[in-house]
Design a protein around this motif. Structure first.
Motif, short mmCIF file in Angstrom:
data_model
loop_
_atom_site.label_atom_id
_atom_site.label_comp_id
_atom_site.label_asym_id
_atom_site.label_seq_id
_atom_site.Cartn_x
_atom_site.Cartn_y
_atom_site.Cartn_z
N ARG A 104 30.96 8.48 16.27
CA ARG A 104 32.23 8.33 14.95
C ARG A 104 31.37 6.42 15.02
O ARG A 104 32.25 5.73 14.15
CB ARG A 104 33.24 7.69 15.49
CG ARG A 104 33.74 8.78 16.77
CD ARG A 104 35.11 8.36 16.47
NE ARG A 104 36.86 9.72 16.75
CZ ARG A 104 36.80 10.10 15.72
NH1 ARG A 104 36.44 9.98 14.10
NH2 ARG A 104 37.44 12.12 15.68
N GLU A 107 30.52 6.94 9.18
CA GLU A 107 31.72 6.88 8.72
C GLU A 107 31.03 7.55 7.18
O GLU A 107 30.20 6.39 6.73
CB GLU A 107 32.57 5.84 8.43
CG GLU A 107 34.04 6.10 7.39
CD GLU A 107 34.70 4.74 7.75
OE1 GLU A 107 35.74 4.60 8.85
OE2 GLU A 107 35.26 3.96 6.75
N ASN A 134 33.49 11.06 11.01
CA ASN A 134 34.94 10.80 10.46
C ASN A 134 34.54 11.00 8.39
O ASN A 134 33.31 10.14 8.48
CB ASN A 134 34.92 9.61 10.60
CG ASN A 134 35.06 8.66 11.80
OD1 ASN A 134 36.31 8.69 12.00
ND2 ASN A 134 34.10 8.14 12.39
N LYS A 157 40.35 13.20 12.24
CA LYS A 157 38.11 13.10 11.83
C LYS A 157 37.88 13.08 10.27
O LYS A 157 37.94 12.80 9.69
CB LYS A 157 37.95 14.11 12.46
CG LYS A 157 36.56 14.76 12.54
CD LYS A 157 36.37 15.94 12.52
CE LYS A 157 34.72 16.30 13.33
NZ LYS A 157 34.44 17.62 13.94
#
Length: 336
Positions: A104, A107, A134, A157
């Motif tokens: 995480r 992104e 993400n 997600k």
């Protein structure tokens, strides 16, 4: 926090690069630090070619030094379709490694995802997005399309992000001041098509519709340039130029405008016309809303989600012609 931005970047003529630049400026304004990996030689940041093979793995040492990495995603930035099978597999494996290793901390903002993969390559693509920690989309329609082609990801997600969230207004000039700057008539209703001139934008459709209108108080300005100087793009430009030259109320401004001029053209107009034949979401539409401009657009991709009650959608070229004809009639009635 310390961010890492991975994207094309100014001065490259790329809407995604402009998007990334504005995002960086907003993050910095909040007092955060931002490192930039530019996919082209840019004014800021470190240039890295990340397209094809294992090149993506070069990001590892920079991701290690940051709290969050933002990858502006367009398939052509990272996948090289001209390479052989081994090279393409290595690109996918590089994505897998980064997504698993850093989770995480990464992104991905999805500007364009390919849905034409089949067989083995579709399997590789599914696995890539399944591992992606993400994914941010600009419209719910994009999320729905993604799910229909691949699979429903785990909750949390994927996320929606307002297309204009990080946009910067580049002009404070009034509408009349913008018109004066470009020498535009003050007593005409000006429609605007703006952006790179390429066939999927449908600027020729808009030009042909205006060519059929009889009321010269309605003008269409098409402002933009050819981004890629290759034969198909140039052929379309000449096609558009020929339509404009045979019309009394369509003007073509062949120019790559600065960010400031882009906003000034939007502010100088009365209505933004977006006749795109295909698109996910539109930065032009989002910028129009910064200046409270009404929009007429084709109902493609997720554009409808970017509209408000003052805007109009159409599905076919004939529907656009009907909208403009009704608009023309309403203007004539007011004059009479």
């Amino acid at each position: 926090m310390r961010y890492l931005m991975v994207s094309t970047y100014p001065p490259k003529k790329c809407g995604i690069g402009k998007y990334a630049y504005q995002m960086v400026q907003n993050i910095k304004k909040d007092g955060e630090l931002v490192d930039i990996i530019s996919l082209n030689k840019a004014e800021d940041g470190l240039y890295m070619d990340l397209k094809g093979g294992r090149k993506l793995l070069g990001l590892s040492k920079y991701i290690n030094n940051c709290d969050k990495t933002i990858i502006q995603y367009h398939e052509s930035f990272y996948h090289d379709s001209s390479k052989n099978l081994i090279s393409n597999i290595l690109t996918y494996l590089s994505f897998y490694y980064l997504f698993i290793r850093y989770g995480r901390k990464i992104e991905v903002i999805a500007h364009e995802i390919s849905y034409d993969k089949k067989g083995f390559y579709k399997f590789l693509e599914c696995l890539k997005w399944g591992l992606c920690p993400n994914i941010l989309f600009h419209t719910q329609k994009e999320i729905d399309t993604f799910i229909s082609h691949y699979f429903k990801l785990q909750d949390g997600k994927y996320h929606l992000i307002d297309h204009s969230k990080y946009f910067i207004k580049y002009t404070n000039l009034s509408k009349s001041e913008c018109r004066n700057k470009f020498g535009l008539p003050s007593d005409k209703i000006i429609f605007l098509c703006i952006g790179f001139i390429q066939e999927h934008k449908g600027f020729d459709v808009a030009a042909n519709c205006f060519k059929k209108l009889e009321n010269n108080n309605l003008l269409l300005y098409i402002v933009g340039s050819v981004r890629i100087k290759e034969e198909p793009y140039l052929r379309y430009w000449y096609k558009l130029k020929n339509i404009v030259e045979s019309s009394n109320n369509v003007k073509l401004v062949d120019s790559f405008v600065s960010d400031k001029e882009f906003d000034e053209w939007i502010n100088a107009s009365d209505i933004i016309l977006i006749p795109y034949k295909e698109i996910w979401s539109s930065s032009v539409l989002a910028r129009a809303k910064l200046y409270n401009k009404p929009v007429i657009c084709r109902n493609v991709g997720g554009l409808e989600e970017q509209l408000n009650s003052n805007d109009i959608t159409f599905n076919t070229d004939n529907e656009l012609m009907l909208i403009l004809t009704e608009f023309e009639k309403s203007i004539l009635n007011k004059i009479i």
